[in-house]
Scaffold this motif. Structure first.
Motif, PDB file in Angstrom:
ATOM      1  N   VAL A 106      22.693   4.327  -1.650  1.00  0.00           N
ATOM      2  CA  VAL A 106      21.556   4.216  -0.731  1.00  0.00           C
ATOM      3  C   VAL A 106      21.107   2.764  -0.627  1.00  0.00           C
ATOM      4  N   TYR A 107      20.949   2.111  -1.769  1.00  0.00           N
ATOM      5  CA  TYR A 107      20.495   0.726  -1.762  1.00  0.00           C
ATOM      6  C   TYR A 107      21.551  -0.192  -1.152  1.00  0.00           C
ATOM      7  N   ALA A 108      22.817   0.124  -1.365  1.00  0.00           N
ATOM      8  CA  ALA A 108      23.878  -0.677  -0.752  1.00  0.00           C
ATOM      9  C   ALA A 108      23.785  -0.602   0.766  1.00  0.00           C
ATOM     10  N   ALA A 109      23.553   0.601   1.300  1.00  0.00           N
ATOM     11  CA  ALA A 109      23.404   0.767   2.747  1.00  0.00           C
ATOM     12  C   ALA A 109      22.174   0.011   3.251  1.00  0.00           C
ATOM     13  N   ALA A 110      21.100  -0.004   2.462  1.00  0.00           N
ATOM     14  CA  ALA A 110      19.887  -0.725   2.856  1.00  0.00           C
ATOM     15  C   ALA A 110      20.103  -2.234   2.820  1.00  0.00           C
ATOM     16  N   PHE A 111      20.816  -2.722   1.808  1.00  0.00           N
ATOM     17  CA  PHE A 111      21.096  -4.162   1.728  1.00  0.00           C
ATOM     18  C   PHE A 111      21.930  -4.605   2.926  1.00  0.00           C
ATOM     19  N   ALA A 112      22.796  -3.720   3.412  1.00  0.00           N
ATOM     20  CA  ALA A 112      23.601  -4.046   4.591  1.00  0.00           C
ATOM     21  C   ALA A 112      22.749  -4.159   5.843  1.00  0.00           C
ATOM     22  N   LYS A 113      21.557  -3.568   5.824  1.00  0.00           N
ATOM     23  CA  LYS A 113      20.634  -3.638   6.965  1.00  0.00           C
ATOM     24  C   LYS A 113      19.670  -4.813   6.837  1.00  0.00           C
ATOM     25  N   GLY A 114      19.821  -5.630   5.797  1.00  0.00           N
ATOM     26  CA  GLY A 114      18.989  -6.817   5.654  1.00  0.00           C
ATOM     27  C   GLY A 114      17.959  -6.749   4.551  1.00  0.00           C
ATOM     28  N   TYR A 115      17.843  -5.617   3.873  1.00  0.00           N
ATOM     29  CA  TYR A 115      16.935  -5.532   2.724  1.00  0.00           C
ATOM     30  C   TYR A 115      17.623  -6.130   1.503  1.00  0.00           C
ATOM     31  N   SER A 116      16.869  -6.336   0.428  1.00  0.00           N
ATOM     32  CA  SER A 116      17.412  -7.047  -0.723  1.00  0.00           C
ATOM     33  C   SER A 116      16.763  -6.533  -2.002  1.00  0.00           C
ATOM     34  N   PRO A 117      17.244  -6.989  -3.164  1.00  0.00           N
ATOM     35  CA  PRO A 117      16.587  -6.604  -4.420  1.00  0.00           C
ATOM     36  C   PRO A 117      15.124  -7.031  -4.493  1.00  0.00           C
ATOM     37  N   ALA A 118      14.730  -8.012  -3.664  1.00  0.00           N
ATOM     38  CA  ALA A 118      13.342  -8.480  -3.662  1.00  0.00           C
ATOM     39  C   ALA A 118      12.449  -7.691  -2.715  1.00  0.00           C
ATOM     40  N   THR A 119      13.022  -6.823  -1.902  1.00  0.00           N
ATOM     41  CA  THR A 119      12.232  -6.052  -0.943  1.00  0.00           C
ATOM     42  C   THR A 119      11.130  -5.280  -1.661  1.00  0.00           C
ATOM     43  N   VAL A 120       9.920  -5.359  -1.149  1.00  0.00           N
ATOM     44  CA  VAL A 120       8.778  -4.671  -1.757  1.00  0.00           C
ATOM     45  C   VAL A 120       8.676  -3.259  -1.189  1.00  0.00           C
ATOM     46  N   LEU A 121       8.637  -2.284  -2.093  1.00  0.00           N
ATOM     47  CA  LEU A 121       8.498  -0.876  -1.723  1.00  0.00           C
ATOM     48  C   LEU A 121       7.209  -0.337  -2.326  1.00  0.00           C
ATOM     49  N   TYR A 122       6.657   0.699  -1.692  1.00  0.00           N
ATOM     50  CA  TYR A 122       5.410   1.285  -2.171  1.00  0.00           C
ATOM     51  C   TYR A 122       5.703   2.624  -2.834  1.00  0.00           C
ATOM     52  N   ASP A 123       5.623   2.617  -4.155  1.00  0.00           N
ATOM     53  CA  ASP A 123       5.850   3.844  -4.918  1.00  0.00           C
ATOM     54  C   ASP A 123       4.506   4.560  -5.081  1.00  0.00           C
ATOM     55  N   VAL A 124       4.136   5.290  -4.045  1.00  0.00           N
ATOM     56  CA  VAL A 124       2.883   6.046  -4.032  1.00  0.00           C
ATOM     57  C   VAL A 124       3.186   7.455  -3.522  1.00  0.00           C
ATOM     58  N   GLU A 125       2.293   8.375  -3.775  1.00  0.00           N
ATOM     59  CA  GLU A 125       2.508   9.737  -3.291  1.00  0.00           C
ATOM     60  C   GLU A 125       2.660   9.724  -1.771  1.00  0.00           C
TER      61      GLU A 125
ATOM     62  N   GLY B  10       6.594  11.577 -13.622  1.00  0.00           N
ATOM     63  CA  GLY B  10       5.340  12.150 -13.159  1.00  0.00           C
ATOM     64  C   GLY B  10       4.301  11.126 -12.756  1.00  0.00           C
ATOM     65  N   LYS B  11       4.699   9.863 -12.589  1.00  0.00           N
ATOM     66  CA  LYS B  11       3.759   8.802 -12.260  1.00  0.00           C
ATOM     67  C   LYS B  11       4.207   8.081 -10.986  1.00  0.00           C
ATOM     68  N   PHE B  12       3.286   7.333 -10.395  1.00  0.00           N
ATOM     69  CA  PHE B  12       3.605   6.431  -9.302  1.00  0.00           C
ATOM     70  C   PHE B  12       3.305   5.010  -9.773  1.00  0.00           C
ATOM     71  N   HIS B  13       4.048   4.049  -9.238  1.00  0.00           N
ATOM     72  CA  HIS B  13       4.024   2.705  -9.815  1.00  0.00           C
ATOM     73  C   HIS B  13       3.595   1.622  -8.831  1.00  0.00           C
ATOM     74  N   GLY B  14       3.055   2.031  -7.686  1.00  0.00           N
ATOM     75  CA  GLY B  14       2.499   1.073  -6.739  1.00  0.00           C
ATOM     76  C   GLY B  14       3.555   0.188  -6.099  1.00  0.00           C
ATOM     77  N   MET B  15       3.156  -1.045  -5.803  1.00  0.00           N
ATOM     78  CA  MET B  15       4.090  -2.002  -5.198  1.00  0.00           C
ATOM     79  C   MET B  15       5.150  -2.379  -6.220  1.00  0.00           C
ATOM     80  N   ILE B  16       6.401  -2.295  -5.800  1.00  0.00           N
ATOM     81  CA  ILE B  16       7.499  -2.522  -6.737  1.00  0.00           C
ATOM     82  C   ILE B  16       8.687  -3.086  -5.971  1.00  0.00           C
ATOM     83  N   SER B  17       9.460  -3.936  -6.609  1.00  0.00           N
ATOM     84  CA  SER B  17      10.640  -4.501  -5.956  1.00  0.00           C
ATOM     85  C   SER B  17      11.764  -3.473  -5.940  1.00  0.00           C
ATOM     86  N   ALA B  18      12.673  -3.649  -5.009  1.00  0.00           N
ATOM     87  CA  ALA B  18      13.832  -2.758  -4.939  1.00  0.00           C
ATOM     88  C   ALA B  18      14.653  -2.846  -6.220  1.00  0.00           C
ATOM     89  N   ARG B  19      14.710  -4.033  -6.834  1.00  0.00           N
ATOM     90  CA  ARG B  19      15.435  -4.169  -8.099  1.00  0.00           C
ATOM     91  C   ARG B  19      14.843  -3.253  -9.173  1.00  0.00           C
TER      92      ARG B  19
END
Length: 325
Positions: free
Chosen positions: A26-45, A59-68
């Motif tokens: 999944v991440y490989a396909a996303a990196f091919a679209k221009g995203y990277s290990p530094a891309t910020v994702l929102y781990d929220v409900e 069982g937890k959410f971790h807020g703003m987090i890098s793809a790495r």
């Protein structure tokens, strides 16, 4: 091979849900679209529609987090969002190119493909991970080391051949995935117990597929059906599946890290015990650059020093915009 106890089944070629072991694709396909290990994702409900509100394994959410960090720690919500950002069709096409040829059309899975709801065989998963290990090239497996005649003359030797392979993934993306999956510092410490080889650089990912089971009219519990551990060095790839060949569930709490990963580690330590340390070959184009950990953009003159990180980028996903903070 005892059919009275559901034997005579070769689980290497049986379709099972790979769970989180699918996430690197999944991440490989996303990196091919221009995203990277530094891309910020929102781990929220997040409600992804039709009351599909997935949870993380802890069982937890971790807020703003890098793809790495998200991939290294196998968080579910960011992986599903990466599947959305990459495009479900693109994820499936990338997986098929890497060897998961039994995946169905995107409407069968939706964004849940991000956490491995599409079925694959252990053979196919090892094939896909070998693409990462080979820097983006897919090679055909052979069960033969060499072929001799009755007099001991070698007719053909595969030991002396270097598989050519077909490039099915950009080498820069393969290297990026290799670096994330071998990053001991990006994982929570408990992952490193069974995913680290003391004297080798190894990339690895576990997976667990679960099912909510019912007894009569009552929901009983969520139980695991398939536990996975797949990982590799620059020389060897090993895949482990743990489960029951009659598709009965495993004990509650069983998962890939507790059952499959120790087997993977034991096999890989034996396989590599005489090898010198080998790094994954670094292709041209990948480079470390500074970025803002909150935006993934280039740091500006006003970006606090503590918010500047160094991350690995390819020639096509390096940040070009400056942080606005």
């Amino acid at each position: 091979f005892n059919e009275e106890i559901d034997g005579n089944v070769n689980m290497v070629f049986r379709l099972r849900q790979p769970g989180s072991s699918f996430k690197p694709i999944v991440y490989a396909a996303a990196f091919a679209k221009g995203y990277s290990p530094a891309t910020v994702l929102y781990d929220v409900e997040t409600d992804f529609g039709n009351k599909y509100i997935p949870q993380n394994y802890d069982g937890k959410f971790h807020g703003m987090i890098s793809a790495r960090k998200a991939l290294a720690n196998s968080f579910n919500v960011p992986a599903i969002k990466m599947a959305f950002l990459a495009g479900v069709d693109n994820v499936i096409e990338q997986a098929k190119r890497m060897g998961l040829t039994d995946l169905l059309d995107s409407e069968q899975y939706g964004v849940s493909i991000g956490i491995g709801t599409g079925e694959a065989t252990l053979y196919q998963m090892v094939t896909a991970f070998s693409v990462f290990a080979k820097g983006g090239k897919k090679i055909e497996f052979t069960p033969f080391i060499r072929i001799e005649n009755s007099e001991g003359k070698v007719i053909e030797s595969y030991e002396e051949k270097e598989p050519i392979g077909t490039e099915v993934l950009d080498p820069q993306i393969a290297y990026s995935i290799n670096h994330v999956l071998s990053d001991r510092n990006a994982r929570a410490p408990f992952w490193n117990t069974s995913l680290v080889l003391p004297d080798q650089i190894a990339a690895a990912k576990t997976g667990t597929s679960n099912k909510r089971l019912k007894e009569g009219k009552e929901i009983n519990a969520i139980k695991p059906l398939d536990n996975w551990a797949i990982g590799y060095t620059a020389k060897y790839v090993t895949g482990v599946w743990v489960g029951n060949n009659d598709a009965s569930p495993l004990n509650v709490g069983s998962d890939g890290i507790s059952t499959a990963a120790p087997i993977w580690k034991a096999v890989m330590m034996e396989a590599t015990k005489k090898d010198d340390l080998q790094e994954f070959p670094k292709p041209p184009g990948v480079a470390w650059k500074s970025g803002s950990k909150w935006s993934g953009r280039l740091p500006s003159a006003h970006t606090p020093e503590n918010d500047i990180i160094s991350e690995l980028f390819t020639t096509f996903n390096a940040p070009t915009e400056t942080d606005q903070t």
